[in-house]
Design a protein around this motif. Structure first.
Motif, PDB file in Angstrom:
ATOM      1  N   SER A  13       1.742  22.872  32.225  1.00  0.00           N
ATOM      2  CA  SER A  13       3.246  22.053  32.565  1.00  0.00           C
ATOM      3  C   SER A  13       3.126  20.719  33.092  1.00  0.00           C
ATOM      4  O   SER A  13       2.076  19.857  32.832  1.00  0.00           O
ATOM      5  CB  SER A  13       3.403  22.752  34.039  1.00  0.00           C
ATOM      6  OG  SER A  13       2.297  22.299  34.904  1.00  0.00           O
ATOM      7  N   PRO A  14       4.187  20.347  33.303  1.00  0.00           N
ATOM      8  CA  PRO A  14       4.532  18.903  33.510  1.00  0.00           C
ATOM      9  C   PRO A  14       3.396  18.435  34.877  1.00  0.00           C
ATOM     10  O   PRO A  14       2.981  17.255  34.836  1.00  0.00           O
ATOM     11  CB  PRO A  14       5.885  18.631  33.762  1.00  0.00           C
ATOM     12  CG  PRO A  14       6.519  19.466  32.813  1.00  0.00           C
ATOM     13  CD  PRO A  14       5.730  20.950  33.036  1.00  0.00           C
ATOM     14  N   GLU A  15       3.519  19.358  35.682  1.00  0.00           N
ATOM     15  CA  GLU A  15       2.682  19.012  37.010  1.00  0.00           C
ATOM     16  C   GLU A  15       1.186  19.058  36.491  1.00  0.00           C
ATOM     17  O   GLU A  15       0.463  18.215  36.967  1.00  0.00           O
ATOM     18  CB  GLU A  15       2.868  19.766  38.139  1.00  0.00           C
ATOM     19  CG  GLU A  15       4.291  20.070  38.524  1.00  0.00           C
ATOM     20  CD  GLU A  15       5.452  20.547  37.674  1.00  0.00           C
ATOM     21  OE1 GLU A  15       6.555  20.199  37.840  1.00  0.00           O
ATOM     22  OE2 GLU A  15       5.150  21.086  36.740  1.00  0.00           O
ATOM     23  N   ALA A  16       0.835  20.002  35.672  1.00  0.00           N
ATOM     24  CA  ALA A  16      -0.636  20.093  35.355  1.00  0.00           C
ATOM     25  C   ALA A  16      -0.979  18.919  34.292  1.00  0.00           C
ATOM     26  O   ALA A  16      -2.191  18.253  34.550  1.00  0.00           O
ATOM     27  CB  ALA A  16      -0.983  21.525  34.536  1.00  0.00           C
ATOM     28  N   GLY A  17      -0.095  18.469  33.529  1.00  0.00           N
ATOM     29  CA  GLY A  17      -0.178  17.295  32.659  1.00  0.00           C
ATOM     30  C   GLY A  17      -0.590  16.165  33.674  1.00  0.00           C
ATOM     31  O   GLY A  17      -1.375  15.226  33.141  1.00  0.00           O
ATOM     32  N   GLU A  76      -6.626  12.479  36.501  1.00  0.00           N
ATOM     33  CA  GLU A  76      -8.172  12.639  36.572  1.00  0.00           C
ATOM     34  C   GLU A  76      -8.566  11.816  35.482  1.00  0.00           C
ATOM     35  O   GLU A  76      -9.946  11.181  35.785  1.00  0.00           O
ATOM     36  CB  GLU A  76      -8.468  14.120  36.250  1.00  0.00           C
ATOM     37  CG  GLU A  76      -8.122  14.973  37.329  1.00  0.00           C
ATOM     38  CD  GLU A  76      -8.130  16.654  36.870  1.00  0.00           C
ATOM     39  OE1 GLU A  76      -8.546  16.609  35.627  1.00  0.00           O
ATOM     40  OE2 GLU A  76      -7.648  17.442  37.995  1.00  0.00           O
ATOM     41  N   GLN A  77      -8.192  11.511  34.535  1.00  0.00           N
ATOM     42  CA  GLN A  77      -8.710  10.564  33.281  1.00  0.00           C
ATOM     43  C   GLN A  77      -8.685   9.285  33.911  1.00  0.00           C
ATOM     44  O   GLN A  77      -9.667   8.524  33.668  1.00  0.00           O
ATOM     45  CB  GLN A  77      -7.744  10.742  32.158  1.00  0.00           C
ATOM     46  CG  GLN A  77      -8.238   9.748  31.067  1.00  0.00           C
ATOM     47  CD  GLN A  77      -7.730  10.018  29.490  1.00  0.00           C
ATOM     48  OE1 GLN A  77      -7.263   9.020  29.127  1.00  0.00           O
ATOM     49  NE2 GLN A  77      -7.941  11.349  29.201  1.00  0.00           N
ATOM     50  N   ARG A  78      -7.381   8.945  34.335  1.00  0.00           N
ATOM     51  CA  ARG A  78      -7.539   7.544  34.867  1.00  0.00           C
ATOM     52  C   ARG A  78      -8.549   7.332  36.029  1.00  0.00           C
ATOM     53  O   ARG A  78      -9.183   6.173  36.106  1.00  0.00           O
ATOM     54  CB  ARG A  78      -6.188   7.291  35.489  1.00  0.00           C
ATOM     55  CG  ARG A  78      -6.039   5.852  35.966  1.00  0.00           C
ATOM     56  CD  ARG A  78      -4.681   5.435  36.499  1.00  0.00           C
ATOM     57  NE  ARG A  78      -3.516   5.553  35.412  1.00  0.00           N
ATOM     58  CZ  ARG A  78      -2.169   5.011  35.684  1.00  0.00           C
ATOM     59  NH1 ARG A  78      -1.834   4.502  36.728  1.00  0.00           N
ATOM     60  NH2 ARG A  78      -1.337   5.334  34.602  1.00  0.00           N
ATOM     61  N   GLU A  79      -8.848   8.023  37.004  1.00  0.00           N
ATOM     62  CA  GLU A  79      -9.770   8.040  38.016  1.00  0.00           C
ATOM     63  C   GLU A  79     -11.219   7.807  37.455  1.00  0.00           C
ATOM     64  O   GLU A  79     -12.059   7.046  37.809  1.00  0.00           O
ATOM     65  CB  GLU A  79      -9.631   9.269  38.820  1.00  0.00           C
ATOM     66  CG  GLU A  79     -10.696   9.284  40.315  1.00  0.00           C
ATOM     67  CD  GLU A  79     -12.173   9.541  40.036  1.00  0.00           C
ATOM     68  OE1 GLU A  79     -13.101   8.860  40.492  1.00  0.00           O
ATOM     69  OE2 GLU A  79     -12.452  10.171  38.978  1.00  0.00           O
ATOM     70  N   ALA A  80     -11.550   8.645  36.287  1.00  0.00           N
ATOM     71  CA  ALA A  80     -12.666   8.690  35.661  1.00  0.00           C
ATOM     72  C   ALA A  80     -12.831   7.351  34.665  1.00  0.00           C
ATOM     73  O   ALA A  80     -14.066   6.662  34.861  1.00  0.00           O
ATOM     74  CB  ALA A  80     -12.683   9.694  34.455  1.00  0.00           C
ATOM     75  N   VAL A  81     -11.885   6.670  34.432  1.00  0.00           N
ATOM     76  CA  VAL A  81     -11.930   5.353  33.681  1.00  0.00           C
ATOM     77  C   VAL A  81     -12.252   4.217  34.852  1.00  0.00           C
ATOM     78  O   VAL A  81     -13.271   3.469  34.747  1.00  0.00           O
ATOM     79  CB  VAL A  81     -10.665   4.918  32.954  1.00  0.00           C
ATOM     80  CG1 VAL A  81     -10.654   3.414  32.597  1.00  0.00           C
ATOM     81  CG2 VAL A  81     -10.401   5.849  31.879  1.00  0.00           C
ATOM     82  N   LEU A  82     -11.456   4.308  35.858  1.00  0.00           N
ATOM     83  CA  LEU A  82     -11.753   3.532  37.079  1.00  0.00           C
ATOM     84  C   LEU A  82     -13.170   3.448  37.535  1.00  0.00           C
ATOM     85  O   LEU A  82     -13.816   2.466  38.146  1.00  0.00           O
ATOM     86  CB  LEU A  82     -10.483   3.737  38.152  1.00  0.00           C
ATOM     87  CG  LEU A  82      -9.191   3.487  37.864  1.00  0.00           C
ATOM     88  CD1 LEU A  82      -8.227   3.736  38.745  1.00  0.00           C
ATOM     89  CD2 LEU A  82      -9.348   1.806  37.480  1.00  0.00           C
ATOM     90  N   ARG A  83     -13.704   4.784  37.585  1.00  0.00           N
ATOM     91  CA  ARG A  83     -14.897   5.043  38.378  1.00  0.00           C
ATOM     92  C   ARG A  83     -15.945   4.529  37.382  1.00  0.00           C
ATOM     93  O   ARG A  83     -16.987   3.786  37.810  1.00  0.00           O
ATOM     94  CB  ARG A  83     -15.124   6.445  38.418  1.00  0.00           C
ATOM     95  CG  ARG A  83     -16.638   6.784  38.994  1.00  0.00           C
ATOM     96  CD  ARG A  83     -16.662   8.310  39.703  1.00  0.00           C
ATOM     97  NE  ARG A  83     -16.091   9.296  38.712  1.00  0.00           N
ATOM     98  CZ  ARG A  83     -16.890  10.363  38.280  1.00  0.00           C
ATOM     99  NH1 ARG A  83     -18.199  10.556  38.680  1.00  0.00           N
ATOM    100  NH2 ARG A  83     -16.393  11.112  37.639  1.00  0.00           N
TER     101      ARG A  83
END
Length: 348
Positions: free
Chosen positions: A286-290, A296-303
């Motif tokens: 869904s748009p919300e799940a997307g 989550e991907q952005r947080e992984a990159v920042l981490r």
């Protein structure tokens, strides 16, 4: 490191090779493929030339390598365009004739699994172009996205600087290529949200490297086409994006972490991170799940950057790679990331 060469561009009327270095998916999905060929002819004025494995599923690595050699060696062929990606192009790399390709440089277009060939060309000293496959971008239902068409036309037919722009609208959902009704109308889109900048207090201009993150991980594992002399990437611009296989945030972090452990991630003072694909037939979010997946991907990159390259300037949601519309990024060419002006300029 070999100094990069921008190959000469085709002009309307020229022949261009259409190859399938990864998978012969035109054999399974002729509708987007034929549409893409027709647009090459009518909208770009180019004559596509097919090879024995272009529409052949299950072609051997040697057969596909032979087609690439034939395409680059033919003096009447002025560019090479991938039909689509796949997942085993890495098996071609040991079979490629670097001297032949270096002696016959041509613009190569593709992305996803074609990151393998881009990395090979980078080390060969030939600038290539990340984006613009026949089936996906040229074969888009209804019409090519205007931003895609403008960028691809500039990259394919012209030389010089080109300023990238964020998409005003974009789409994530795919439709069945086997269903003719898919091609009756353009796909639905949603409003764009622009780019997000981090550490945007400087200007970085350098040679680009990167591509599909999953493929970069495979190249690192196989120890192929990733230079052991990491200084070649000093002052460069890294660009990354993820595929429709939608790796988890943890997977993204681990690849970036391992790039950091190798000493590679911290070499680049700027990173362009592509808008992630957040929907697929296997993961119909869904748009919300997307949105959660993208966060989550952005947080992984920042981490990963916090641990290994905290001062890197980052631009998130650049329209490169597995997204629609799509801008073409020169691979091994010059990219200028102007943080204070919030501008990205590439040299085609």
């Amino acid at each position: 490191m070999t100094s990069p060469t921008y190959p000469p561009k085709p002009v309307p009327g020229d022949r261009v090779a259409v190859v399938s270095p990864s998978a012969g998916l035109p054999a399974l999905f002729p509708l987007p493929y034929e549409l893409g060929l027709e647009r090459l002819r009518t909208e770009f004025g180019l004559e596509p030339v097919e090879y024995p494995t272009t529409r052949k599923m299950g072609a051997t690595p040697q057969e596909r390598a032979d087609d690439l050699h034939a395409a680059f060696a033919d003096p009447t062929v002025k560019a090479v365009i991938a039909s689509i990606g796949g997942d085993d192009q890495i098996t071609l790399l040991p079979l490629l004739d670097r001297a032949l390709i270096r002696a016959n440089p041509k613009p190569f277009f593709g992305y996803s699994d074609n990151t393998n060939l881009h990395a090979f060309l980078w080390n060969t000293g030939v600038v290539s172009y990340h984006g613009g496959t026949v089936m996906c971008e040229l074969g888009r239902p209804g019409a090519m996205a205007p931003l895609t068409a403008e960028s691809l036309r500039a990259a394919l037919l012209t030389s010089g600087e080109y300023e990238l722009k964020p998409a005003e609208r974009w789409r994530d959902l795919d439709r069945d290529w086997a269903d003719p009704s898919t091609f009756d109308a353009e796909p639905e889109t949603r409003p764009g949200s622009g780019w997000t900048w981090l550490n945007a207090d400087r200007v970085v201009e350098g040679r680009s490297w990167g591509g599909c993150l999953e493929i970069i991980g495979w190249l690192l594992m196989a120890d192929r086409e990733v230079s052991h002399d990491l200084t070649v990437h000093d002052a460069g611009v890294l660009f990354l994006e993820t595929s429709e296989e939608m790796p988890s945030g943890e997977e993204v972090f681990r690849v970036l972490r391992n790039m950091g452990e190798r000493g590679l991630l911290q070499r680049f003072p700027a990173l362009l991170m592509g808008r992630p694909k957040t929907w697929s037939f296997e993961h119909p979010n869904s748009p919300e799940a997307g949105a959660r997946y993208a966060a989550e991907q952005r947080e992984a990159v920042l981490r990963a950057l916090k641990a290994y390259a905290p001062d890197t300037m980052v631009v998130f949601d650049v329209d490169l790679g597995h997204t629609d519309p799509q801008v073409v990024v020169p691979y091994g060419g010059t990219v200028r990331v102007d943080g204070p002006a919030r501008r990205i300029t590439v040299t085609y």
